[in-house]
Design a protein around this motif. Sequence first.
Motif, PDB file in Angstrom:
ATOM      1  N   GLN A 184       0.826  -1.409  -0.228  1.00  0.00           N
ATOM      2  CA  GLN A 184       0.210  -0.497   0.038  1.00  0.00           C
ATOM      3  C   GLN A 184       1.199   1.245   0.333  1.00  0.00           C
TER       4      GLN A 184
ATOM      5  N   VAL B 166      -8.039   0.616  -3.572  1.00  0.00           N
ATOM      6  CA  VAL B 166      -7.770  -0.807  -2.731  1.00  0.00           C
ATOM      7  C   VAL B 166      -7.716  -0.433  -1.119  1.00  0.00           C
ATOM      8  N   GLU B 167      -7.376  -1.387  -0.274  1.00  0.00           N
ATOM      9  CA  GLU B 167      -7.676  -1.333   1.140  1.00  0.00           C
ATOM     10  C   GLU B 167      -6.452   0.187   1.657  1.00  0.00           C
TER      11      GLU B 167
ATOM     12  N   PHE C 149      -2.002  -4.717  -0.190  1.00  0.00           N
ATOM     13  CA  PHE C 149      -3.386  -4.930  -0.402  1.00  0.00           C
ATOM     14  C   PHE C 149      -3.637  -6.019  -1.807  1.00  0.00           C
TER      15      PHE C 149
END
Length: 127
Positions: free
Chosen positions: A56, A99-100, A111
């Motif tokens: 991330q 995405v997270e 992610f």
Amino acid sequence: MRNASVLIDEVEYANQVTRARLVPDTPIQTLRTLVPDGAITDVDSTVWTLELSGVQSYKADGLAKFLTDNAGQKVEMVLTPKLGTGEDTATVTVTCVPVEFGGEQGAFRTFEVELPVEGQPVFGIAV
């Protein structure tokens, strides 16, 4: 995979990706008839998905930021599992999805995302 390339809109993201794979889904239906060897089979069109996992990074050059900022947009992606002349490549058009963000204590922020592929991949050889 080692020494791979993940180009999205001509920007290299391999240093942020831990998994990149194209996955086909080909539905097959079979209907059995009343005779001993009777069957009707139908094979539907293949639908592809690009599975990506990575770090991330929401910095300016981050893949997570790119996918989230461009959610709903179609982009070209070229996957080369091993760099070098004569190696396999696949070019696809994918739709970006967000995405997270965040994670667990003591772990890397990562992610996992599945991006829908438009049409079929174009497989080729790197020159």
